[in-house]
Write a protein that holds these residues in place. Structure first.
Motif, PDB file in Angstrom:
ATOM      1  N   GLY A 278       8.357 -27.099  16.146  1.00 25.92           N
ATOM      2  CA  GLY A 278       8.568 -28.529  16.290  1.00 25.92           C
ATOM      3  C   GLY A 278       7.303 -29.351  16.190  1.00 25.92           C
ATOM      4  O   GLY A 278       7.357 -30.589  16.160  1.00 25.92           O
ATOM      5  N   TYR A 279       6.139 -28.683  16.141  1.00 27.43           N
ATOM      6  CA  TYR A 279       4.871 -29.403  16.000  1.00 27.43           C
ATOM      7  C   TYR A 279       4.565 -29.657  14.515  1.00 27.43           C
ATOM      8  O   TYR A 279       4.886 -28.833  13.653  1.00 27.43           O
ATOM      9  N   LYS A 280       3.932 -30.763  14.242  1.00 25.46           N
ATOM     10  CA  LYS A 280       3.440 -31.065  12.898  1.00 25.46           C
ATOM     11  C   LYS A 280       2.025 -30.500  12.806  1.00 25.46           C
ATOM     12  O   LYS A 280       1.143 -30.845  13.604  1.00 25.46           O
ATOM     13  N   ILE A 281       1.802 -29.601  11.854  1.00 19.18           N
ATOM     14  CA  ILE A 281       0.490 -28.951  11.732  1.00 19.18           C
ATOM     15  C   ILE A 281      -0.440 -29.821  10.896  1.00 19.18           C
ATOM     16  O   ILE A 281      -0.106 -30.230   9.784  1.00 19.18           O
ATOM     17  N   VAL A 282      -1.607 -30.107  11.449  1.00 19.33           N
ATOM     18  CA  VAL A 282      -2.631 -30.893  10.767  1.00 19.33           C
ATOM     19  C   VAL A 282      -3.830 -29.993  10.503  1.00 19.33           C
ATOM     20  O   VAL A 282      -4.364 -29.358  11.430  1.00 19.33           O
ATOM     21  N   ASP A 283      -4.223 -29.899   9.243  1.00 17.99           N
ATOM     22  CA  ASP A 283      -5.354 -29.066   8.828  1.00 17.99           C
ATOM     23  C   ASP A 283      -6.631 -29.899   8.883  1.00 17.99           C
ATOM     24  O   ASP A 283      -6.776 -30.890   8.168  1.00 17.99           O
ATOM     25  N   VAL A 284      -7.571 -29.500   9.740  1.00 17.81           N
ATOM     26  CA  VAL A 284      -8.820 -30.242   9.916  1.00 17.81           C
ATOM     27  C   VAL A 284     -10.002 -29.454   9.354  1.00 17.81           C
ATOM     28  O   VAL A 284     -11.153 -29.706   9.715  1.00 17.81           O
ATOM     29  N   SER A 285      -9.728 -28.496   8.482  1.00 20.60           N
ATOM     30  CA  SER A 285     -10.794 -27.676   7.901  1.00 20.60           C
ATOM     31  C   SER A 285     -11.665 -28.520   6.974  1.00 20.60           C
ATOM     32  O   SER A 285     -11.257 -29.608   6.550  1.00 20.60           O
TER      33      SER A 285
ATOM     34  N   ASP B 130       4.048 -38.215  17.975  1.00 23.33           N
ATOM     35  CA  ASP B 130       4.384 -36.949  17.317  1.00 23.33           C
ATOM     36  C   ASP B 130       3.736 -35.779  18.056  1.00 23.33           C
ATOM     37  O   ASP B 130       2.645 -35.902  18.621  1.00 23.33           O
ATOM     38  N   LYS B 131       4.416 -34.642  18.023  1.00 26.14           N
ATOM     39  CA  LYS B 131       3.813 -33.408  18.528  1.00 26.14           C
ATOM     40  C   LYS B 131       2.931 -32.844  17.421  1.00 26.14           C
ATOM     41  O   LYS B 131       3.424 -32.432  16.365  1.00 26.14           O
ATOM     42  N   ILE B 132       1.639 -32.839  17.649  1.00 23.91           N
ATOM     43  CA  ILE B 132       0.677 -32.534  16.588  1.00 23.91           C
ATOM     44  C   ILE B 132      -0.155 -31.316  16.992  1.00 23.91           C
ATOM     45  O   ILE B 132      -0.764 -31.302  18.074  1.00 23.91           O
ATOM     46  N   LEU B 133      -0.193 -30.324  16.121  1.00 30.29           N
ATOM     47  CA  LEU B 133      -1.037 -29.137  16.331  1.00 30.29           C
ATOM     48  C   LEU B 133      -2.226 -29.224  15.389  1.00 30.29           C
ATOM     49  O   LEU B 133      -2.066 -29.244  14.163  1.00 30.29           O
ATOM     50  N   LEU B 134      -3.407 -29.300  15.945  1.00 32.57           N
ATOM     51  CA  LEU B 134      -4.631 -29.455  15.165  1.00 32.57           C
ATOM     52  C   LEU B 134      -5.250 -28.078  14.909  1.00 32.57           C
ATOM     53  O   LEU B 134      -5.523 -27.326  15.850  1.00 32.57           O
ATOM     54  N   VAL B 135      -5.490 -27.785  13.625  1.00 35.63           N
ATOM     55  CA  VAL B 135      -5.992 -26.462  13.243  1.00 35.63           C
ATOM     56  C   VAL B 135      -7.146 -26.637  12.263  1.00 35.63           C
ATOM     57  O   VAL B 135      -7.034 -27.370  11.272  1.00 35.63           O
ATOM     58  N   CYS B 136      -8.256 -25.942  12.534  1.00 40.30           N
ATOM     59  CA  CYS B 136      -9.373 -25.915  11.576  1.00 40.30           C
ATOM     60  C   CYS B 136      -9.782 -24.475  11.352  1.00 40.30           C
ATOM     61  O   CYS B 136      -8.973 -23.565  11.540  1.00 40.30           O
ATOM     62  N   LEU B 137     -11.018 -24.238  10.964  1.00 39.89           N
ATOM     63  CA  LEU B 137     -11.440 -22.864  10.689  1.00 39.89           C
ATOM     64  C   LEU B 137     -11.726 -22.088  11.971  1.00 39.89           C
ATOM     65  O   LEU B 137     -11.344 -20.936  12.108  1.00 39.89           O
ATOM     66  N   LYS B 138     -12.431 -22.743  12.912  1.00 39.89           N
ATOM     67  CA  LYS B 138     -12.826 -22.028  14.126  1.00 39.89           C
ATOM     68  C   LYS B 138     -12.428 -22.741  15.409  1.00 39.89           C
ATOM     69  O   LYS B 138     -12.420 -22.135  16.473  1.00 39.89           O
TER      70      LYS B 138
END
Length: 860
Positions: free
Chosen positions: A466-473, A500-508
């Motif tokens: 249900g989270y929207k994945i945001v790529d911060v790489s 919004d339910k937001i999941l923040l994802v980068c490299l590390k």
């Protein structure tokens, strides 16, 4: 004071040596059933792998040397049979003649250690089944590997020792399968998500790991041929039992001493329940330093500490042993793992209000050569902020990270005590803010709600649904995710609602945290950072087709899977054959594999390997496991010795040598035997049975061609009207000259067709052997190899020359250049001089141990 010490490896010898220094007048005797004392048990796997060359290096002290150095009497081959605590006597048995005697004592120290558990399974006693506990175990295993030319092994047990053995078997070019009954490797040592990450990394390095798998029997007749599990049979030439250890305390059954599950209970002064009887080492139950509760920690390090402390206590010092933290470190293929303190699961079981963080940090300055990363799980008590445990994984100095944590926990440190630790910094060693301290910052940020995050365990359990994945790489890397350039965020982000339910994802993880901070400022109320980011987690967007990363494309290429350029996630898998020769049964297995895991199509490569076409990425590991169960393997890529290609000279009417036999020996010694040896580029070998050149030996890095060199005896020539020698020469270098047969030796290709053609034996064989070409190459830049000057008549000399050419390329080659370029740069004559000498073999170990050509130049 008469002190009898039962057992003489770590705790026993340490206690004896220290006590003798504390009280020189003490009458101290060690008895041990082994012939050796004070050996490096933790070094045994590295003897098997070859890092430790000689058995003698494992022996810290011989009985004679120890007795001379310390003044302690040592009796080997003597086993304790019973202990009478009231009479202060120990009955011992001499193992050479089975005679018993009684020894008295004023003080007795029990340090009998523990023995490997061998499950009571059918076939467990077959040759080829080993444990790993004593130097003799390691010596006999290494000898067996060499004598039986072991290719496949099963290691039963996925603990520290089992995985260390697996790594060292791989160093010997052996395919390894690790089997464990538990649902994870390293159970009770690492938390499940950390163990899962280690498992993924090991699988990517070629170790097959089967968890939740029960070992039921060892199969074989005269020797071990595999293991039967509840999931089927796994073929193996070697089986290693590493399922656990058991304290050697059976002789104490009637002594009245207090024990728990075979371990001797001791207090803080290492005293047992019997007067004047102490115990230390792998046979004792000590205490956990954090919880104060009983814990068995069978480690060589704690055994030494316990032995030394015990000696001081016996000598009159007011000392106590504070207990263990379970600190440990293990070296695995391209990966080191360390841990100390409580796992998250253990901390919760002990009633702590647990908070954890999984941080990924640089292990040294990012710009320094060979910089890598640590994945660190830090565990603390939410209420007190007391540090409870750390688990760390990485290619670098995880021991340093683990040791900092162990000291911190031992000193009852809170996280706030650690955030300004003045730790050593220089680019080759660390980062300006030490990675340990960086992880402390992350956990404090989480505890203080400055960072709201999701752990890898939570992500794997499905919390991100249900989270929207945001790529911060720095660059987009997650198919289907909304990409946000951190540097351009100066207000609300298009496409993201503030609730919004937001999941923040980068490299590390760092960029995600930075973005969360900004988004909070701009009114976003439900952002979560994924701890460990893409480095640790396999991140996928729901409903989006998986795309293979460039890193994984490179990784699976090393396993023999080349990307099918027509697809995003399919690969052509190369199955290694013995020079194109396989059995009918193997062909059925390959066909079935192609249908089950690929497109159903099979192709032959020019190197006589078989390619299974269009294997989806997710089918690669199942395909490899399926093939391995039938003794087949994938591979044949990378900057190393490639599979050998040969013509069918063994069965061909023109064949001059046994090409199948020779090429198979080369394959085993140099494709398998040198499988872990990185070269400047790929190294291709071809074996031809005759000068017909069917497999183009002169266009390979190294080529071998069978030779039959003719010799002319003109006195036997009768000047026949029709010379059968002249008629039989396919290249017309045999001719009649002045009434006598002559062969132009500088043009003769030694095909042997002229031999036995003269009825008067004017032409006979002078030499029967092998010609070796070096420096050939086919492709965009062709080079014809040149022959070494001599004709080799001894097959073993041929094998030595092949090895010397490989060693020469590794030693003299520049990363990225082909062997032909190395020969051209150095000069053929100089290269030949070096190759034909013995210098390369004399310095072989030094050459192979050097950290060279870690990248290589092969692109296919």
């Amino acid at each position: 004071m008469k002190v009898l010490i039962i057992g003489g490896v770590a705790a026993g010898t340490k206690a004896a040596a220290k006590l003798k220094r504390v009280n020189r007048d003490a009458d101290i005797m060690i008895i041990t059933k082994d012939s050796e004392i004070s050996y490096a048990g933790c070094g045994l796997p590295y003897y098997v792998g070859g890092d430790i060359k000689e058995k003698e290096q494992l022996i810290v002290n011989t009985p004679e040397k120890f007795a001379a150095l310390t003044g302690v009497a040592v009796r080997t081959g003597v086993e304790a049979a019973a202990l009478d605590g009231q009479a202060k006597k120990v009955t011992v048995r001499n193992l050479s003649d089975n005679q018993e005697e009684v020894l008295d004592y004023d003080i007795c120290v029990i340090s009998v250690g523990a023995s490997a558990v061998i499950p009571k399974l059918l076939g467990a006693g077959l040759p080829g089944v080993f444990k790993m506990r004593t130097p003799n175990d390691a010596v006999t295993m290494r000898a067996y590997i060499n004598e039986q030319q072991v290719k496949r092994a099963v290691v039963a047990g996925g603990g520290f020792i089992g995985l260390e053995i697996a790594e060292n078997l791989m160093k010997q070019g052996i395919k390894v399968t690790v089997v464990d009954l538990a649902s994870q490797i390293l159970p009770n040592v690492f938390d499940p998500e950390m163990a899962a990450y280690i498992k993924r990394r090991l699988q990517k390095m070629g170790v097959r790991i089967l968890t939740s798998t029960k070992l039921e029997a060892v199969v074989g007749t005269e020797r071990a041929e595999g293991v039967q599990t509840d999931n089927g049979i796994i073929p193996a030439d070697l089986v290693v039992m590493s399922v656990g250890i058991r304290p050697n305390t059976g002789f104490l059954a009637d002594s009245g001493i207090e024990m728990v599950k075979g371990t001797i209970v001791v207090d803080e002064q290492m005293r047992t329940s019997l007067n004047d009887v102490y115990a230390a080492g792998d046979c004792v139950m000590v205490r956990n330093r954090i919880t104060g509760k009983p814990q068995w920690s069978a480690m060589g390090s704690s055994a030494n500490y316990e032995g030394r402390t015990l000696a001081q206590i016996i000598g009159g010092s007011s000392k106590s042993y504070p207990g263990v933290l379970g600190t440990g470190v293990v070296k695995l293929p391209d990966l080191n793992c360390g841990r100390t303190g409580l796992t998250e699961i253990q901390a919760k079981e002990q009633g702590y209000q647990v908070e954890t963080v999984l941080g990924v940090t640089d292990d040294k300055a990012h710009y320094y050569p060979d910089a890598d990363a640590f994945a660190v799980k830090m565990i603390a008590d939410r209420d007190s902020h007391k540090l409870l445990g750390v688990q760390v994984i990485g290619a670098g100095a995880v021991d340093k990270m683990t040791d900092i944590a162990a000291v911190s926990i031992a000193m009852n440190a809170k996280l706030e005590d650690l955030e300004n630790l003045d730790l050593a910094y220089a680019p080759p060693f660390s980062t300006a803010i030490h990675p340990f301290v960086q992880t402390v910052y992350m956990l404090l940020n989480k505890l203080n709600q400055d960072m709201v995050s999701m752990t890898p365990a939570e992500y794997a359990a499905g919390r991100a649904k249900g989270y929207k994945i945001v790529d911060v790489s720095p660059e987009p890397g997650i198919p289907g995710a909304l990409y946000v350039d951190l540097a351009k965020v100066n207000g609300p982000v298009e496409g993201l609602g503030k609730d919004d339910k937001i999941l923040l994802v980068c490299l590390k993880g760092k960029r995600s945290y930075f973005l969360q901070n900004r988004l909070k400022h701009y009114g976003y109320t439900n952002t979560v950072v994924l701890e460990g980011a893409r480095f640790f987690n396999e991140v996928k967007v729901e409903g989006i087709k998986f795309t293979v990363s460039p890193e994984d494309i490179t990784r699976v290429k090393a396993l023999g899977f080349l990307q099918d350029k027509q697809t995003a996630n399919c690969f052509n898998g190369r199955v290694i054959t013995r020079n194109g020769k396989i059995t009918a049964e193997e062909s059925k297995i390959i066909a079935e594999a192609a249908e089950r895991f690929g497109s159903g199509e099979i192709a032959m490569t020019s190197r006589l390997t078989i390619e299974i076409q269009s294997v989806p990425y997710e089918n690669i590991e199942p395909l490899r496991a399926f093939l391995e169960d039938s003794g087949l393997e994938t591979g044949g890529t990378g900057s190393k010795v490639r599979p050998v290609v040969s013509c069918k000279g063994t069965t061909c009417q023109y064949g001059l040598i046994d090409t199948f036999s020779l090429s198979e020996e080369i394959h085993e010694r140099f494709y398998h035997g040198y499988s872990q040896v990185k070269l400047p580029h790929k190294f291709k070998i071809a074996v031809g049975g005759c000068p017909n050149n069917c497999v183009k030996p002169d266009l390979n890095d190294l080529g071998i061609i069978g030779q039959r060199v003719p010799a002319v005896d003109k006195d036997k020539c009768r000047n026949c009207a029709v010379c059968h020698v002249v008629e039989s020469c396919p290249i017309k270098v045999a001719e009649m000259s002045e009434g006598k047969i002559a062969i132009q030796t500088d043009q003769c290709n030694h095909c042997g067709r002229c031999l036995e053609k003269c009825p008067f034996d004017a032409v006979a064989m002078e030499e029967n052997g092998y010609k070796i070409y070096i420096g050939g190459r086919w492709g965009k830049k062709t080079a014809h190899g040149r022959t070494l000057d001599k004709i080799f008549t001894d097959r073993e000399e041929v094998m030595e020359t092949v090895e010397k050419c490989i060693l020469f390329f590794r030693d003299q080659g520049i990363t990225g250049e082909r062997f032909a370029d190395t020969i051209a740069r150095i000069g053929f004559e100089k290269a030949q001089e070096i190759i034909l000498s013995d210098e390369l073999l004399l310095h072989k170990d030094e050459n192979l141990a050097a950290q060279k050509h870690l990248k290589g130049g092969a692109t296919c």
